[in-house]
Design a protein around this motif. Structure first.
Motif, PDB file in Angstrom:
ATOM      1  N   LEU A 148       0.484  -1.081  -0.058  1.00  0.00           N
ATOM      2  CA  LEU A 148       0.163  -0.086   0.010  1.00  0.00           C
ATOM      3  C   LEU A 148       0.978   1.502  -0.388  1.00  0.00           C
ATOM      4  N   PHE A 149       0.470   2.230  -0.575  1.00  0.00           N
ATOM      5  CA  PHE A 149       1.305   2.978  -0.826  1.00  0.00           C
ATOM      6  C   PHE A 149       0.104   4.717  -0.439  1.00  0.00           C
ATOM      7  N   THR A 150       0.964   5.548   0.135  1.00  0.00           N
ATOM      8  CA  THR A 150       0.009   6.948   0.815  1.00  0.00           C
ATOM      9  C   THR A 150      -0.535   7.200  -0.722  1.00  0.00           C
ATOM     10  N   GLY A 151      -2.204   7.853  -0.271  1.00  0.00           N
ATOM     11  CA  GLY A 151      -2.875   8.417  -1.166  1.00  0.00           C
ATOM     12  C   GLY A 151      -2.669   9.273  -2.277  1.00  0.00           C
ATOM     13  N   SER A 152      -1.246  10.019  -1.782  1.00  0.00           N
ATOM     14  CA  SER A 152      -0.341  10.708  -2.299  1.00  0.00           C
ATOM     15  C   SER A 152       0.193  10.829  -3.972  1.00  0.00           C
ATOM     16  N   THR A 153       0.117   9.026  -4.017  1.00  0.00           N
ATOM     17  CA  THR A 153       1.373   8.755  -5.188  1.00  0.00           C
ATOM     18  C   THR A 153       0.258   8.878  -6.265  1.00  0.00           C
ATOM     19  N   SER A 154       1.003   8.808  -7.381  1.00  0.00           N
ATOM     20  CA  SER A 154       0.260   8.428  -8.879  1.00  0.00           C
ATOM     21  C   SER A 154       0.360   7.260  -9.124  1.00  0.00           C
ATOM     22  N   ASP A 155      -0.153   7.128 -10.160  1.00  0.00           N
ATOM     23  CA  ASP A 155      -0.803   5.294 -10.307  1.00  0.00           C
ATOM     24  C   ASP A 155       0.631   4.782 -11.150  1.00  0.00           C
ATOM     25  N   LYS A 156       1.317   5.783 -11.413  1.00  0.00           N
ATOM     26  CA  LYS A 156       2.242   5.602 -12.935  1.00  0.00           C
ATOM     27  C   LYS A 156       3.280   5.235 -11.602  1.00  0.00           C
ATOM     28  N   GLU A 157       3.713   5.979 -10.731  1.00  0.00           N
ATOM     29  CA  GLU A 157       4.699   5.639  -9.603  1.00  0.00           C
ATOM     30  C   GLU A 157       4.352   4.610  -8.676  1.00  0.00           C
ATOM     31  N   ILE A 158       3.271   4.415  -8.223  1.00  0.00           N
ATOM     32  CA  ILE A 158       3.168   3.387  -7.598  1.00  0.00           C
ATOM     33  C   ILE A 158       3.231   1.755  -8.182  1.00  0.00           C
ATOM     34  N   THR A 159       3.293   2.029 -10.034  1.00  0.00           N
ATOM     35  CA  THR A 159       3.515   0.995 -10.747  1.00  0.00           C
ATOM     36  C   THR A 159       5.575   0.784 -11.019  1.00  0.00           C
ATOM     37  N   ARG A 160       5.946   1.641 -10.882  1.00  0.00           N
ATOM     38  CA  ARG A 160       7.286   1.791 -11.251  1.00  0.00           C
ATOM     39  C   ARG A 160       7.809   1.548  -9.202  1.00  0.00           C
ATOM     40  N   LYS A 161       7.174   1.787  -8.378  1.00  0.00           N
ATOM     41  CA  LYS A 161       7.716   1.494  -7.402  1.00  0.00           C
ATOM     42  C   LYS A 161       7.477   0.082  -6.780  1.00  0.00           C
ATOM     43  N   SER A 162       6.498  -0.624  -7.127  1.00  0.00           N
ATOM     44  CA  SER A 162       5.900  -1.508  -6.811  1.00  0.00           C
ATOM     45  C   SER A 162       6.749  -3.626  -7.057  1.00  0.00           C
ATOM     46  N   GLY A 163       7.655  -3.102  -8.651  1.00  0.00           N
ATOM     47  CA  GLY A 163       8.382  -3.960  -8.327  1.00  0.00           C
ATOM     48  C   GLY A 163       7.538  -5.422  -9.482  1.00  0.00           C
ATOM     49  N   ILE A 164       6.340  -4.533 -10.112  1.00  0.00           N
ATOM     50  CA  ILE A 164       5.629  -4.803 -11.835  1.00  0.00           C
ATOM     51  C   ILE A 164       7.160  -5.545 -12.870  1.00  0.00           C
ATOM     52  N   LEU A 165       7.398  -4.668 -12.980  1.00  0.00           N
ATOM     53  CA  LEU A 165       8.385  -3.714 -14.636  1.00  0.00           C
ATOM     54  C   LEU A 165       9.285  -4.922 -14.168  1.00  0.00           C
ATOM     55  N   GLU A 166       9.436  -5.308 -12.586  1.00  0.00           N
ATOM     56  CA  GLU A 166      10.563  -6.730 -12.919  1.00  0.00           C
ATOM     57  C   GLU A 166      10.605  -8.178 -13.744  1.00  0.00           C
ATOM     58  N   LEU A 167       9.096  -8.009 -13.363  1.00  0.00           N
ATOM     59  CA  LEU A 167       8.830  -9.545 -13.316  1.00  0.00           C
ATOM     60  C   LEU A 167       8.660 -10.088 -15.055  1.00  0.00           C
ATOM     61  N   LEU A 168       8.581  -8.741 -16.012  1.00  0.00           N
ATOM     62  CA  LEU A 168       7.531  -9.047 -17.287  1.00  0.00           C
ATOM     63  C   LEU A 168       9.049  -9.344 -18.093  1.00  0.00           C
ATOM     64  N   GLU A 169       8.815 -10.350 -18.844  1.00  0.00           N
ATOM     65  CA  GLU A 169       9.625 -10.560 -20.038  1.00  0.00           C
ATOM     66  C   GLU A 169       9.395 -10.131 -21.169  1.00  0.00           C
ATOM     67  N   LEU A 170      10.762 -10.547 -22.776  1.00  0.00           N
ATOM     68  CA  LEU A 170      10.627 -10.309 -23.707  1.00  0.00           C
ATOM     69  C   LEU A 170       9.522  -9.968 -24.572  1.00  0.00           C
ATOM     70  N   ASP A 171       8.122  -9.066 -25.365  1.00  0.00           N
ATOM     71  CA  ASP A 171       6.854  -9.140 -26.507  1.00  0.00           C
ATOM     72  C   ASP A 171       5.988  -9.371 -25.119  1.00  0.00           C
ATOM     73  N   ASP A 172       6.328  -9.213 -23.981  1.00  0.00           N
ATOM     74  CA  ASP A 172       4.635  -9.027 -22.717  1.00  0.00           C
ATOM     75  C   ASP A 172       4.036  -8.237 -23.584  1.00  0.00           C
ATOM     76  N   GLU A 173       2.994  -8.289 -23.093  1.00  0.00           N
ATOM     77  CA  GLU A 173       1.867  -7.052 -22.945  1.00  0.00           C
ATOM     78  C   GLU A 173       0.876  -6.505 -21.677  1.00  0.00           C
ATOM     79  N   VAL A 174       0.880  -5.533 -21.529  1.00  0.00           N
ATOM     80  CA  VAL A 174       0.781  -5.629 -20.396  1.00  0.00           C
ATOM     81  C   VAL A 174      -0.499  -4.487 -20.254  1.00  0.00           C
ATOM     82  N   MET A 175      -1.932  -4.627 -20.004  1.00  0.00           N
ATOM     83  CA  MET A 175      -2.593  -4.002 -20.176  1.00  0.00           C
ATOM     84  C   MET A 175      -3.552  -3.710 -18.907  1.00  0.00           C
TER      85      MET A 175
END
Length: 391
Positions: free
Chosen positions: A282-309
């Protein structure tokens, strides 16, 4: 009084145990007197009497000798009380068995779909739950707490888990739970915090991120046609908390979306099959969605040719380029793609069906709110698939 006799003055007892007094024989019954006159003897033979007596004596085993293995079995029965209790049905507990009498009541109080699913979950965590130590003791003793044996509990472990579910799934306040279970509010608070952290560590060790092959194998047929490379669907949701007294924390929990100062935000990732595969902190309510996506760690789990909806504002091509992934481009709109986009919203709806989120979360649970959030998201996977193709 006429017809009554009185004791004469000066009379003394004249019949004593040592004086032989003639006692008349008991009067025979009419049948016995008739048989005596006719010379008929209807008494059973002595052999039958003896046989009947032997049968009667076998009705009781007061003087019977025990089997040779009876003592060993009794000792083993006494030495293994915990194992016997563990083997008992979960419905035999005092509190859980009183409230959860059907699948419907189990769904309301615990959010598990049925008693069978609840028992499967309980059997998976019961061996480690026997070594649970209350968080208050762990705070006092630190690392030494893990080396000390767990003390005897007044409440069964299954009932402690049920108390946690009463707070989280049913949304009952601590005072109400204390009155229902006949314990103090402090005990209820210790149980909730202890089980929130215990389940967080146990469930957090389960790998829920699905491989590319697992996503493909479980993907609905319509998704294979229109979005075959979608790896995960992302969305954020907010939970409310009590207004903080601290001005610093008060500003950090501000939410532009809700226009309030009492929110936390969390990111969820869902596979096309509807399973929760990623849970952020959980992040504080002032954090933007893009910043939460960057800090959450989800980007490190993606692989080549993956698509994110995801909706706009979550990911950009620059964010995903380092992993060779890319955001999903809807192109031609179809009902299958539209259903896939709302899939994560339905998962979030299941998370919010835990009634603890119906009202503001008290600050007393601020130290465990992140653990409770994670546990609620993880438990969605126990509620079964969404069946979007059949809707």
């Amino acid at each position: 009084m006429a017809g009554s006799s009185r004791l004469r003055v000066g009379a003394v007892p004249s019949r004593f145990q040592w004086i032989r007094v003639h006692v008349p024989a008991p009067r025979l019954s009419a049948l016995e007197r008739s048989n005596s006159r006719l010379g008929v003897d209807d008494r059973p033979p002595e052999s039958e009497v003896v046989e009947d007596l032997s049968v009667c004596t076998m009705d009781h085993d007061y003087a019977a000798r025990p089997l040779s293995c009876a003592l060993e079995n009794a000792l083993q029965y006494i030495e293994e009380p915990e194992d016997r209790l563990q083997a008992m049905s979960v419905g035999s507990s005092n509190i859980f068995g009183r409230f959860c009498v059907s699948d419907e009541t189990i769904r309301y109080y615990t959010r598990f779909p049925s008693q069978q699913v609840f028992e499967i979950f309980w059997e998976s965590i019961a061996p480690s739950a026997k070594h649970l130590i209350f968080w208050t003791k762990a705070q006092r003793m630190g690392e030494e707490a893990s080396a000390t044996p767990s003390p005897a509990r007044k409440i069964q472990l299954i009932d402690e888990l049920f108390i946690y579910c009463l707070c989280v799934a049913a949304g009952l306040k601590e005072q109400v739970i204390a009155d229902i279970c006949g314990v103090s509010i402090a005990t209820v608070s210790r149980i909730i915090i202890t089980w929130a952290n215990y389940l967080f560590f146990v469930l957090g060790s389960v790998p829920i991120w699905m491989s590319r092959q697992q996503v493909n194998d479980s993907m609905p047929q319509k998704c294979r046609e229109y979005s075959p490379k979608v790896r995960v669907i992302l969305d954020c949701t907010e939970v409310r908390c009590e207004r903080a007294i601290s001005l610093t924390l008060h500003s950090e929990t501000f939410s532009n979306y809700k226009n309030t100062t009492t929110t936390f935000k969390g990111l969820l990732g869902v596979a096309p099959c509807g399973a929760v595969t990623f849970i952020s902190s959980l992040f504080t309510g002032s954090t933007s969605d893009k910043e939460i996506t960057r800090k959450s760690g989800i980007l490190e789990l993606l692989e080549l040719d993956d698509e994110v909806m995801a909706d706009k504002g979550f990911v950009t091509e620059e964010m995903l380029a380092a992993k060779g992934a890319r955001p999903f481009k809807k192109g031609k709109q179809t009902r299958a793609v539209a259903r896939l986009r709302i899939l994560v919203e339905r998962v979030i709806h299941r998370v919010k069906q835990n009634h603890i989120w119906d009202s503001t979360v008290p600050l007393s649970l601020a130290g465990s709110i992140n653990q409770i959030w994670h546990n609620c998201c993880f438990m969605v996977n126990y509620q079964g698939p969404m069946f979007l193709e059949s809707e």
